[in-house]
Motif scaffolding. Structure first.
Motif, PDB file in Angstrom:
ATOM      1  N   PRO A  55      46.131  -5.442   8.190  1.00 36.89           N
ATOM      2  CA  PRO A  55      46.539  -6.587   7.237  1.00 36.89           C
ATOM      3  C   PRO A  55      46.748  -7.996   8.029  1.00 36.89           C
ATOM      4  N   ALA A  56      46.988  -8.033   8.861  1.00 35.30           N
ATOM      5  CA  ALA A  56      47.063  -9.664   9.533  1.00 35.30           C
ATOM      6  C   ALA A  56      45.755  -9.903   9.665  1.00 35.30           C
ATOM      7  N   GLU A  57      44.807  -9.016  10.016  1.00 36.05           N
ATOM      8  CA  GLU A  57      43.330  -9.547  10.319  1.00 36.05           C
ATOM      9  C   GLU A  57      42.711  -9.875   9.009  1.00 36.05           C
ATOM     10  N   ARG A  58      43.187  -8.999   7.982  1.00 35.70           N
ATOM     11  CA  ARG A  58      42.537  -9.480   6.719  1.00 35.70           C
ATOM     12  C   ARG A  58      43.050 -10.451   5.988  1.00 35.70           C
ATOM     13  N   ALA A  59      44.340 -10.991   6.315  1.00 35.70           N
ATOM     14  CA  ALA A  59      44.890 -12.295   5.721  1.00 35.70           C
ATOM     15  C   ALA A  59      44.280 -13.577   6.653  1.00 35.70           C
ATOM     16  N   GLU A  60      43.924 -13.224   7.799  1.00 34.28           N
ATOM     17  CA  GLU A  60      43.149 -14.450   8.689  1.00 34.28           C
ATOM     18  C   GLU A  60      41.749 -14.544   8.209  1.00 34.28           C
ATOM     19  N   ILE A  61      41.040 -13.681   8.085  1.00 35.26           N
ATOM     20  CA  ILE A  61      39.791 -13.713   7.384  1.00 35.26           C
ATOM     21  C   ILE A  61      39.624 -14.433   5.888  1.00 35.26           C
ATOM     22  N   VAL A  62      40.615 -14.057   5.152  1.00 31.54           N
ATOM     23  CA  VAL A  62      40.911 -14.878   4.090  1.00 31.54           C
ATOM     24  C   VAL A  62      41.162 -16.323   3.995  1.00 31.54           C
ATOM     25  N   ARG A  63      42.357 -16.538   5.003  1.00 32.50           N
ATOM     26  CA  ARG A  63      42.482 -17.824   5.485  1.00 32.50           C
ATOM     27  C   ARG A  63      41.523 -18.914   5.673  1.00 32.50           C
ATOM     28  N   ARG A  64      40.837 -18.285   6.653  1.00 32.10           N
ATOM     29  CA  ARG A  64      39.405 -18.989   7.065  1.00 32.10           C
ATOM     30  C   ARG A  64      38.412 -19.304   6.080  1.00 32.10           C
ATOM     31  N   ARG A  65      38.214 -18.371   5.488  1.00 34.49           N
ATOM     32  CA  ARG A  65      37.150 -18.393   4.183  1.00 34.49           C
ATOM     33  C   ARG A  65      37.652 -19.365   3.217  1.00 34.49           C
ATOM     34  N   LEU A  66      38.960 -19.407   2.851  1.00 33.31           N
ATOM     35  CA  LEU A  66      39.237 -20.620   1.970  1.00 33.31           C
ATOM     36  C   LEU A  66      39.068 -21.832   2.550  1.00 33.31           C
ATOM     37  N   ALA A  67      39.689 -22.008   3.881  1.00 28.52           N
ATOM     38  CA  ALA A  67      39.440 -23.202   4.541  1.00 28.52           C
ATOM     39  C   ALA A  67      38.012 -23.705   4.739  1.00 28.52           C
ATOM     40  N   PHE A  68      37.112 -22.883   4.745  1.00 28.89           N
ATOM     41  CA  PHE A  68      35.700 -23.187   4.800  1.00 28.89           C
ATOM     42  C   PHE A  68      35.271 -23.625   3.593  1.00 28.89           C
ATOM     43  N   ASP A  69      35.617 -23.077   2.430  1.00 32.39           N
ATOM     44  CA  ASP A  69      35.045 -23.261   1.139  1.00 32.39           C
ATOM     45  C   ASP A  69      35.653 -24.738   0.489  1.00 32.39           C
ATOM     46  N   ALA A  70      36.996 -24.827   1.211  1.00 32.51           N
ATOM     47  CA  ALA A  70      37.599 -26.096   0.593  1.00 32.51           C
ATOM     48  C   ALA A  70      36.854 -27.450   1.260  1.00 32.51           C
ATOM     49  N   ASN A  71      36.647 -27.272   2.567  1.00 31.60           N
ATOM     50  CA  ASN A  71      36.119 -28.336   3.149  1.00 31.60           C
ATOM     51  C   ASN A  71      35.221 -27.987   4.381  1.00 31.60           C
ATOM     52  N   PRO A  72      33.899 -27.593   3.901  1.00 28.82           N
ATOM     53  CA  PRO A  72      33.054 -27.176   4.972  1.00 28.82           C
ATOM     54  C   PRO A  72      33.003 -27.840   6.289  1.00 28.82           C
ATOM     55  N   GLN A  73      32.659 -29.265   6.043  1.00 26.35           N
ATOM     56  CA  GLN A  73      32.544 -30.240   7.072  1.00 26.35           C
ATOM     57  C   GLN A  73      33.580 -30.224   8.049  1.00 26.35           C
ATOM     58  N   ALA A  74      35.008 -30.326   7.519  1.00 25.48           N
ATOM     59  CA  ALA A  74      36.194 -30.278   8.431  1.00 25.48           C
ATOM     60  C   ALA A  74      36.266 -29.219   9.084  1.00 25.48           C
ATOM     61  N   PHE A  75      35.982 -27.962   8.462  1.00 29.04           N
ATOM     62  CA  PHE A  75      36.130 -26.590   9.077  1.00 29.04           C
ATOM     63  C   PHE A  75      35.205 -26.460  10.065  1.00 29.04           C
ATOM     64  N   LEU A  76      33.832 -27.087  10.071  1.00 28.52           N
ATOM     65  CA  LEU A  76      32.789 -27.063  11.292  1.00 28.52           C
ATOM     66  C   LEU A  76      33.302 -27.844  12.306  1.00 28.52           C
ATOM     67  N   GLU A  77      33.950 -28.955  12.119  1.00 27.85           N
ATOM     68  CA  GLU A  77      34.273 -29.920  13.345  1.00 27.85           C
ATOM     69  C   GLU A  77      35.431 -29.156  13.784  1.00 27.85           C
ATOM     70  N   HIS A  78      36.362 -28.446  13.178  1.00 30.19           N
ATOM     71  CA  HIS A  78      37.344 -27.935  13.785  1.00 30.19           C
ATOM     72  C   HIS A  78      37.249 -26.604  14.966  1.00 30.19           C
ATOM     73  N   TRP A  79      35.754 -26.183  14.453  1.00 31.73           N
ATOM     74  CA  TRP A  79      35.338 -25.053  15.182  1.00 31.73           C
ATOM     75  C   TRP A  79      34.057 -25.440  16.218  1.00 31.73           C
ATOM     76  N   HIS A  80      33.957 -26.719  16.206  1.00 28.48           N
ATOM     77  CA  HIS A  80      32.531 -27.192  16.910  1.00 28.48           C
ATOM     78  C   HIS A  80      32.571 -26.902  18.291  1.00 28.48           C
ATOM     79  N   ASP A  81      33.618 -27.113  18.987  1.00 25.54           N
ATOM     80  CA  ASP A  81      33.689 -26.784  20.421  1.00 25.54           C
ATOM     81  C   ASP A  81      33.415 -25.347  20.696  1.00 25.54           C
ATOM     82  N   ALA A  82      34.226 -24.395  20.069  1.00 26.74           N
ATOM     83  CA  ALA A  82      33.771 -23.002  20.305  1.00 26.74           C
ATOM     84  C   ALA A  82      32.592 -22.347  20.099  1.00 26.74           C
TER      85      ALA A  82
END
Length: 337
Positions: free
Chosen positions: A175-202
């Motif tokens: 359940p915790a992993e499912r929630a995190e998957i959905v959370r990241r997907r929603l963040a990417f869909d809402a603002n892809p550019q900001a999400f990519l910048e957040h994960w740029h270094d990794a």
């Protein structure tokens, strides 16, 4: 028109085994691609798209549903050849995938001869087109990624074996992993550019690690000691043919490069065993002979007539003695060897 933004591989939650297999294929495409087996909704296409970003200038090409052979390999214009004395080539999907990722969704639903064609080109890195005495060839080196849902049909063993690595996705995430998957997907869909910048270094660190591993790969020997270990274990697993040995050795070398090592070690061989053997190991162990079973079975008292001993042997009759002279009258009596 801006380029389509892909969900970064570094941001994918879990799926560590699959991410490793995909990185190994990106390090050494000669491994022969990756087959991903699993039910719908397991982010197979998201992971596959993330591989293109790990390649040097690689692109992501999806095989169109229902594509014909000509659409895949390209066409030769025979009229231009007759009128101008030269073969005019119109590139297909394989030409566009050169240097990147070729993604085949539901590969088990594709016609066998097309799967065979894709695997041939993926293994050789060359696409050859021949039509009415004319021929044309071009480089087609790409990472082949196929997905399949076993509920919708299986691949023939001959085709299954030709995929370098296989990863089977099983089990639903916690359940915790499912929630995190959905959370990241929603963040990417809402603002892809900001999400990519957040994960740029990794993502950049992952891309650099794959790049460095590719540079290191050629200096790592496919040594006899590693080959002997792999050959013994392939023999013990009862695999058919020798493709498993070659794929396993290449994958172990790619894993050594991934670790930053200069030679293949036992840990590299262990780490990729399940990728190389998942679709090649014989599932049914050889059964002992009837004589061996009778010698190994503990002695039991004879059953009484009409009892089944819980085995469901319905309508069992008591044993009867038969005189030697009567055997010839029994239908189906086994002949003497």
């Amino acid at each position: 028109m801006s380029a389509l933004l892909h969900f970064p591989l570094a941001a994918v939650v879990g799926a560590d085994e699959l991410k490793l297999a995909l990185c190994l294929a990106a390090i050494d495409p000669a491994i022969g691609g990756v087959l991903i087996e699993g039910p719908r909704g397991m982010a197979k296409s998201t992971l596959a798209r993330g591989v293109a970003d790990l390649l040097d200038g690689g692109r992501f090409v999806t095989l169109p549903l229902g594509a014909s052979e000509e659409r895949i390999v390209g066409t030769l214009d025979l009229d231009a050849a007759l009128g101008e004395g030269r073969a005019q080539f119109s590139p297909g999907v394989l030409a566009h995938a050169h240097g990147g990722v070729l993604y085949v969704d539901e590969v088990n639903l594709l016609a066998d001869h097309l799967v065979d064609l894709l695997l041939d080109v993926a293994a050789s890195g060359i696409n050859l087109i021949e039509r009415d005495g004319l021929s044309h060839s071009h480089p087609a080196r790409f990472v082949l990624i196929g997905t399949m849902n076993p509920e919708e049909g299986e691949l023939r063993p001959q085709l299954l074996d030709r995929f370098g690595l296989k990863v089977q996705l099983e089990g639903a995430p916690a359940p915790a992993e499912r929630a995190e998957i959905v959370r990241r997907r929603l963040a990417f869909d809402a603002n892809p550019q900001a999400f990519l910048e957040h994960w740029h270094d990794a993502q950049q660190a992952l891309r650099q690690r794959c790049h460095d591993a590719r540079q290191r790969l050629v200096a790592i020997a496919l040594d006899d000691a590693a080959l002997e270990q792999i050959a013994e274990r392939c023999h013990a697993a009862g695999v058919d043919g020798l493709r498993a040995d070659l794929v396993w050795l290449r994958a172990a070398r790619a894993h050594a490069a991934w670790r930053g090592a200069t030679n293949i070690e036992s840990s590299d061989i262990d780490a990729v065993e399940h990728f190389a053997l998942a679709h090649r190991r014989r599932h049914c162990a050889q059964q002992p002979s009837a004589q061996a079973q009778s010698e190994q079975a503990p002695s039991q008292p004879p059953r009484q007539a009409g009892t089944s001993n819980g085995e469901g042997q319905w309508g069992e009759l008591p044993a009867q003695s038969i005189a030697m002279g009567e055997r010839r009258q029994l239908t189906g009596w086994p002949k003497k060897p």
